[in-house]
Design a protein around this motif. Structure first.
Motif, PDB file in Angstrom:
ATOM      1  N   LEU A  73       0.812  -1.203   0.000  1.00  0.00           N
ATOM      2  CA  LEU A  73       0.000   0.000   0.000  1.00  0.00           C
ATOM      3  C   LEU A  73       0.851   1.261   0.000  1.00  0.00           C
ATOM      4  O   LEU A  73       1.979   1.266   0.505  1.00  0.00           O
ATOM      5  CB  LEU A  73      -0.906   0.018   1.235  1.00  0.00           C
ATOM      6  CG  LEU A  73      -1.903  -1.137   1.378  1.00  0.00           C
ATOM      7  CD1 LEU A  73      -2.598  -1.056   2.733  1.00  0.00           C
ATOM      8  CD2 LEU A  73      -2.916  -1.117   0.250  1.00  0.00           C
ATOM      9  N   ARG A 222      -9.229  -3.671   1.092  1.00  0.00           N
ATOM     10  CA  ARG A 222      -8.217  -3.703   2.139  1.00  0.00           C
ATOM     11  C   ARG A 222      -6.910  -4.208   1.542  1.00  0.00           C
ATOM     12  O   ARG A 222      -6.891  -4.825   0.481  1.00  0.00           O
ATOM     13  CB  ARG A 222      -8.641  -4.619   3.284  1.00  0.00           C
ATOM     14  CG  ARG A 222      -9.787  -4.089   4.117  1.00  0.00           C
ATOM     15  CD  ARG A 222      -9.402  -2.846   4.922  1.00  0.00           C
ATOM     16  NE  ARG A 222     -10.502  -2.370   5.742  1.00  0.00           N
ATOM     17  CZ  ARG A 222     -11.362  -1.425   5.386  1.00  0.00           C
ATOM     18  NH1 ARG A 222     -11.267  -0.868   4.183  1.00  0.00           N
ATOM     19  NH2 ARG A 222     -12.323  -1.039   6.191  1.00  0.00           N
ATOM     20  N   GLY A 223      -5.821  -3.964   2.242  1.00  0.00           N
ATOM     21  CA  GLY A 223      -4.525  -4.456   1.800  1.00  0.00           C
ATOM     22  C   GLY A 223      -4.417  -5.960   2.000  1.00  0.00           C
ATOM     23  O   GLY A 223      -5.188  -6.562   2.756  1.00  0.00           O
ATOM     24  N   THR A 346      -4.046  -3.266   9.927  1.00  0.00           N
ATOM     25  CA  THR A 346      -4.958  -2.205  10.333  1.00  0.00           C
ATOM     26  C   THR A 346      -4.918  -1.954  11.836  1.00  0.00           C
ATOM     27  O   THR A 346      -5.375  -0.908  12.308  1.00  0.00           O
ATOM     28  CB  THR A 346      -6.399  -2.563   9.929  1.00  0.00           C
ATOM     29  OG1 THR A 346      -6.698  -3.892  10.368  1.00  0.00           O
ATOM     30  CG2 THR A 346      -6.562  -2.499   8.419  1.00  0.00           C
ATOM     31  N   ASN A 386     -12.847  -6.225   2.297  1.00  0.00           N
ATOM     32  CA  ASN A 386     -13.395  -6.330   3.638  1.00  0.00           C
ATOM     33  C   ASN A 386     -14.853  -6.784   3.581  1.00  0.00           C
ATOM     34  O   ASN A 386     -15.278  -7.653   4.324  1.00  0.00           O
ATOM     35  CB  ASN A 386     -13.311  -4.971   4.338  1.00  0.00           C
ATOM     36  CG  ASN A 386     -13.803  -5.016   5.763  1.00  0.00           C
ATOM     37  OD1 ASN A 386     -13.119  -5.532   6.630  1.00  0.00           O
ATOM     38  ND2 ASN A 386     -14.987  -4.478   6.010  1.00  0.00           N
ATOM     39  N   PHE A 413      -7.789   8.932   0.077  1.00  0.00           N
ATOM     40  CA  PHE A 413      -7.007   9.522   1.157  1.00  0.00           C
ATOM     41  C   PHE A 413      -6.288  10.764   0.642  1.00  0.00           C
ATOM     42  O   PHE A 413      -5.782  10.781  -0.476  1.00  0.00           O
ATOM     43  CB  PHE A 413      -5.983   8.506   1.662  1.00  0.00           C
ATOM     44  CG  PHE A 413      -5.163   8.963   2.833  1.00  0.00           C
ATOM     45  CD1 PHE A 413      -5.544   8.651   4.124  1.00  0.00           C
ATOM     46  CD2 PHE A 413      -4.001   9.703   2.642  1.00  0.00           C
ATOM     47  CE1 PHE A 413      -4.797   9.069   5.214  1.00  0.00           C
ATOM     48  CE2 PHE A 413      -3.246  10.132   3.719  1.00  0.00           C
ATOM     49  CZ  PHE A 413      -3.638   9.822   5.007  1.00  0.00           C
ATOM     50  N   TRP A 418     -12.383  12.625   2.013  1.00  0.00           N
ATOM     51  CA  TRP A 418     -11.964  11.496   2.867  1.00  0.00           C
ATOM     52  C   TRP A 418     -11.865  11.947   4.317  1.00  0.00           C
ATOM     53  O   TRP A 418     -12.329  11.249   5.234  1.00  0.00           O
ATOM     54  CB  TRP A 418     -10.615  10.959   2.380  1.00  0.00           C
ATOM     55  CG  TRP A 418     -10.172   9.691   3.058  1.00  0.00           C
ATOM     56  CD1 TRP A 418     -10.316   8.419   2.578  1.00  0.00           C
ATOM     57  CD2 TRP A 418      -9.502   9.566   4.314  1.00  0.00           C
ATOM     58  NE1 TRP A 418      -9.779   7.505   3.464  1.00  0.00           N
ATOM     59  CE2 TRP A 418      -9.270   8.187   4.544  1.00  0.00           C
ATOM     60  CE3 TRP A 418      -9.067  10.468   5.280  1.00  0.00           C
ATOM     61  CZ2 TRP A 418      -8.641   7.691   5.674  1.00  0.00           C
ATOM     62  CZ3 TRP A 418      -8.441   9.984   6.437  1.00  0.00           C
ATOM     63  CH2 TRP A 418      -8.226   8.612   6.620  1.00  0.00           C
ATOM     64  N   ARG A 422     -14.185  10.369   7.363  1.00  0.00           N
ATOM     65  CA  ARG A 422     -13.588   9.586   8.434  1.00  0.00           C
ATOM     66  C   ARG A 422     -13.557  10.339   9.770  1.00  0.00           C
ATOM     67  O   ARG A 422     -13.693   9.720  10.829  1.00  0.00           O
ATOM     68  CB  ARG A 422     -12.160   9.195   8.059  1.00  0.00           C
ATOM     69  CG  ARG A 422     -12.050   8.145   6.979  1.00  0.00           C
ATOM     70  CD  ARG A 422     -12.524   6.774   7.475  1.00  0.00           C
ATOM     71  NE  ARG A 422     -12.255   5.739   6.482  1.00  0.00           N
ATOM     72  CZ  ARG A 422     -11.138   5.024   6.438  1.00  0.00           C
ATOM     73  NH1 ARG A 422     -10.181   5.235   7.341  1.00  0.00           N
ATOM     74  NH2 ARG A 422     -10.971   4.110   5.512  1.00  0.00           N
ATOM     75  N   ARG A 452     -18.524   3.963   6.035  1.00  0.00           N
ATOM     76  CA  ARG A 452     -17.289   3.475   5.415  1.00  0.00           C
ATOM     77  C   ARG A 452     -17.426   2.024   4.959  1.00  0.00           C
ATOM     78  O   ARG A 452     -16.588   1.521   4.210  1.00  0.00           O
ATOM     79  CB  ARG A 452     -16.111   3.613   6.382  1.00  0.00           C
ATOM     80  CG  ARG A 452     -16.193   2.759   7.628  1.00  0.00           C
ATOM     81  CD  ARG A 452     -14.940   2.872   8.473  1.00  0.00           C
ATOM     82  NE  ARG A 452     -13.784   2.395   7.760  1.00  0.00           N
ATOM     83  CZ  ARG A 452     -12.585   2.240   8.326  1.00  0.00           C
ATOM     84  NH1 ARG A 452     -12.397   2.583   9.582  1.00  0.00           N
ATOM     85  NH2 ARG A 452     -11.572   1.774   7.636  1.00  0.00           N
ATOM     86  N   ASP A 456     -15.442   2.246   0.179  1.00  0.00           N
ATOM     87  CA  ASP A 456     -14.331   2.971   0.789  1.00  0.00           C
ATOM     88  C   ASP A 456     -13.234   3.169  -0.237  1.00  0.00           C
ATOM     89  O   ASP A 456     -13.166   2.460  -1.251  1.00  0.00           O
ATOM     90  CB  ASP A 456     -13.788   2.202   1.989  1.00  0.00           C
ATOM     91  CG  ASP A 456     -13.075   3.092   3.010  1.00  0.00           C
ATOM     92  OD1 ASP A 456     -12.964   4.314   2.753  1.00  0.00           O
ATOM     93  OD2 ASP A 456     -12.649   2.581   4.049  1.00  0.00           O
ATOM     94  N   ASP A 459      -7.157   1.479   0.723  1.00  0.00           N
ATOM     95  CA  ASP A 459      -6.524   1.686   2.019  1.00  0.00           C
ATOM     96  C   ASP A 459      -5.091   2.176   1.834  1.00  0.00           C
ATOM     97  O   ASP A 459      -4.461   1.962   0.783  1.00  0.00           O
ATOM     98  CB  ASP A 459      -6.533   0.383   2.816  1.00  0.00           C
ATOM     99  CG  ASP A 459      -6.727   0.625   4.302  1.00  0.00           C
ATOM    100  OD1 ASP A 459      -6.788   1.798   4.713  1.00  0.00           O
ATOM    101  OD2 ASP A 459      -6.819  -0.358   5.060  1.00  0.00           O
TER     102      ASP A 459
END
Length: 553
Positions: A73, A222-223, A346, A386, A413, A418, A422, A452, A456, A459
Motif C-alpha cells: 500500500l 483492504r490491503g 490495520t 473487507n 485519502f 476522505w 472519516r 465506510r 471505501d 486503504d
C-alpha cells in the motif's frame, strides 16, 4: 463458540466463512439454513463473465512512500495540508438514500442530535436514512431484513453474511440475482470511468463482487497483508530480547526470555498457531497439489504446528487468560502484559491511538523464520475485500444516482472528502496534531455511522501523528508482501462453504482449543479431520475445484 487463540479478527471469519466473508469481530456466524445448492459454476459465481472495471488510478494526491503492484500500500507520513478538494459539489439530488450498515462501535446519536450526520447529508445532497447495526447483531438483523423483503437502497453487508439468509430461502447468489441490482452495465470495463473514485478501487477488490455472471456490489478494499506478528520493540529493547529469531527454537527461547509472570508479563497475547504454521510452510486454507486442493488441516505441517504451539502454551509464555471468551488481547499488548500479538496491519494505528505506555511506545513487525532456520518463511496474503455492498433493484436513473453518491464516498485519502467522511468537522470532531487528525470525544461518538462499509477508498498505511511508526509499518509490509502466498480460492465461491462454514469452523476451532490447552493430544486431530470432511469439507473442496476450473482470471 470461542475462537482459537491463534486466530486474528480477519482470519477468524475468512478462515471459517471462507471466501464469502472477511473482517469481523471474533466469533463465527452460524449457518441459518440449508438452502438448495446451485453448484459452483458460472450460474452463481462467474469468474469470467462480467468484465471487471478498468482500473484508473487517482493522481491528485502523491504518497510519501509509494506502494506497488504486488500489493504494497501507499504510505503517508502526514495528512496532506491543505487537503485536496476532489469534488465540485454534492453528488445527490436531495432525495432519500436508505442503507443497512454495521458498526463496530456504540451506535451513534440519531441525525437530529448528530452534527456529523447532518453535515454528511449536506455534503452528499441526500437524506441518509441509516439502519445502523452493531456487528454482533448483524447475522440476526440481516436475516430479518431478508425475510421481511423490505430492502433499503443500499445493503451492507452482503459479503459478511452469506449464511445470514433465513431457512428456506435460496443461497447468496440466487438471492442477489432475485433481489439485487446487476451493476455490470454501469461499471464493467471503461463504463466505471464515469465514477472516477470507483475506478480508483483496486482490481482484486472487485473480484469478490461478481456473482451470476455480473457485478453485484461495490467493494470495501483492504490491503493483502495477512496475519502479522507485531512486537513491542520498546520492551524487546529494554529486556535485551532478539527482535528477529531465526528458527522456531530461537523463537521459543525469545518467548521464555520475555516472560515474567511475577511482573505480569508474558511473551504472547495469544497462542501463535498461525505464526508457527507459516514457519512450517503450511498454507492459510488451501493449496494446489497435483491439480487437487489440499486443506491446510490435512498436512503433517499443521499437526507439527499444533504440537509446537501447544509446547509454547505449556512453557507458560502465552498469557494465561488468552483462552477465555473475548480476551482483551489488544489491551494486554498496549499495557505491556504481552509483548507480541498477531493481527492485521490495520491494528498498527489502532495500537498507537490507544497507547498508554507514553512516548517510548514502539511497534515493530517480526517475520516468520523458517522452522529449522535458513531464512524467512512466507506469510499469507489476505483477502483484498473487507465486504461488499449490494443495491436493491431499481431503474437506471436511480442506480446512477446511487452510484454518484457512492463515488463521493470512495474519495481517496488526502482529499477533503476522505477527511470529512472519516473524521468529521475540524475543530468539532477532530483536531490536527503532528500532521494527523485526532478525534475529539464528539468525533468518537458521532462519526461512526457505518458509511465506510458502504464503499471505501483504497486503504493506505498511515498512523496519524506518528511518521516513524508509519514508516516502520510500511517497511515491514514491504519486506513480507513480495513473498506472501495467495490462497487459490480467494475471490471464488462455494455454496457449501457459505452455508456450513460456521459449523466447519466450530469443528476446527474447538479442536484446536482442546489441543492447545492440553485437554487433548495432537493425535486426536485425525478424528477431527474425518468429522470436518464428512460435515462438508470434502464438498467444499469439490466446489472450489470446480470454481478454479471455471475461472478465467
Amino acid at each position: 463458540m470461542t475462537s482459537s487463540p491463534s486466530i486474528g479478527r480477519r482470519q477468524l471469519l475468512t478462515g471459517a466463512l471462507g471466501t464469502a466473508a472477511a473482517l469481523a469481530t471474533p466469533g463465527l456466524l452460524a449457518g441459518c439454513g440449508d438452502g438448495g445448492s446451485t453448484g459452483n459454476s458460472d450460474q452463481n459465481r462467474a469468474s469470467g463473465s462480467a468484465r471487471l472495471p478498468n482500473y484508473l488510478p487517482y493522481t491528485g494526491v502523491r504518497p510519501d512512500l509509494r506502494g506497488n503492484r504486488q500489493g504494497l500500500l501507499d504510505a503517508f507520513l502526514k495528512y496532506p495540508e491543505p487537503p485536496v478538494r476532489a469534488t465540485d459539489g454534492p453528488p445527490g439530488d436531495g432525495g432519500e438514500l436508505s442503507a443497512f450498515v454495521l458498526t463496530n462501535s456504540p451506535v451513534p446519536p440519531a441525525v437530529g442530535q448528530n452534527p456529523f450526520w447532518q453535515e454528511m447529508n449536506r455534503r452528499l445532497g441526500v437524506d441518509l436514512r441509516l439502519t445502523i447495526v452493531p456487528n454482533p447483531d448483524m447475522p440476526a438483523k440481516f436475516a430479518t431484513l431478508v425475510a421481511g423483503d423490505d430492502l433499503p437502497d443500499v445493503i451492507v453487508p452482503a459479503l459478511f453474511t452469506p449464511n445470514g439468509l433465513p431457512a428456506g430461502t435460496a443461497n447468496l447468489p440466487a438471492w442477489l440475482a432475485a433481489k439485487c441490482q446487476d451493476l455490470s452495465p454501469y461499471l464493467s470495463g471503461d463504463a466505471v470511468h464515469e465514477y472516477p473514485f470507483l475506478a480508483n478501487l483496486p482490481t482484486d477488490a472487485w473480484r469478490d463482487c461478481r456473482y451470476n455472471g455480473g457485478i453485484y456490489g461495490l467493494p470495501v478494499p483492504r490491503g493483502i497483508g495477512g496475519t502479522l506478528m507485531m512486537r513491542r520493540d520498546d520492551l524487546f529493547k529494554s529486556l535485551g530480547a532478539d527482535p528477529q529469531p531465526e528458527s522456531f527454537a530461537e523463537f521459543r527461547a525469545v518467548c521464555r526470555k520475555l516472560t515474567d509472570a511475577r511482573a505480569n508479563r508474558w511473551a504472547l497475547a495469544q497462542a501463535p498457531l498461525d505464526f508457527v504454521r507459516q514457519m512450517l510452510g503450511n498454507p492459510w486454507r488451501w493449496k494446489m497439489e497435483g491439480g487437487r486442493l489440499v486443506s491446510a488441516y490435512e498436512s503433517e505441517e499443521f499437526r507439527q504446528a499444533l504440537s509446537d504451539t501447544a509446547r509454547l502454551v505449556k512453557d507458560g509464555v502465552v498469557h494465561p487468560d488468552s483462552f477465555s471468551n473475548n480476551a482483551p488481547t489488544k489491551k494486554w499488548f498496549n499495557a505491556g502484559s504481552a509483548t507480541m500479538i498477531t493481527d492485521r496491519y490495520t491494528a498498527w494505528p489502532q495500537f498507537y491511538a490507544e497507547n498508554i505506555a507514553g512516548p517510548d511506545f514502539d511497534i515493530g513487525g517480526m517475520r516468520p523464520p523458517r522452522h529449522e532456520g535458513g531464512g524467512f518463511a512466507a506469510t499469507w496474503q489476505a483477502q483484498a475485500t473487507n465486504n461488499f455492498t449490494a443495491f436493491k433493484k431499481a431503474d437506471e436513473g436511480r442506480v446512477r444516482a446511487l452510484l454518484k453518491v457512492c463515488n463521493w464516498l470512495a474519495a481517496p485519502f488526502g482529499t477533503e472528502e476522505w477527511l470529512l467522511r472519516r473524521y468529521g468537522l475540524a475543530g468539532v470532531h477532530y483536531r490536527m496534531s503532528d500532521g494527523g487528525p485526532e478525534l475529539t470525544q464528539a468525533g468518537v461518538s458521532q462519526t461512526v455511522l457505518g458509511i465506510r462499509y458502504i464503499v471505501d477508498a483504497p486503504d493506505v498505511i498511515f498512523v496519524p501523528g506518528e511518521a516513524e511508526a508509519t514508516r516502520k509499518s510500511y517497511e515491514y509490509q514491504a519486506s513480507i508482501i513480495p513473498t506472501a502466498v495467495k490462497d487459490p480460492t480467494l475471490g471464488l465461491f462455494s455454496d457449501t462453504w457459505s452455508r456450513r462454514s460456521g459449523q466447519l469452523g466450530t469443528i476446527v476451532n474447538d479442536a484446536q482449543m482442546d489441543v492447545l490447552s492440553g485437554r487433548k493430544p495432537v493425535s486426536a486431530w485425525d478424528e477431527v479431520l474425518k468429522q470436518w470432511r464428512s460435515t462438508g469439507g470434502d464438498k467444499v473442496r469439490t466446489e472450489f475445484e470446480e470454481a478454479i476450473a471455471n475461472s478465467s482470471d
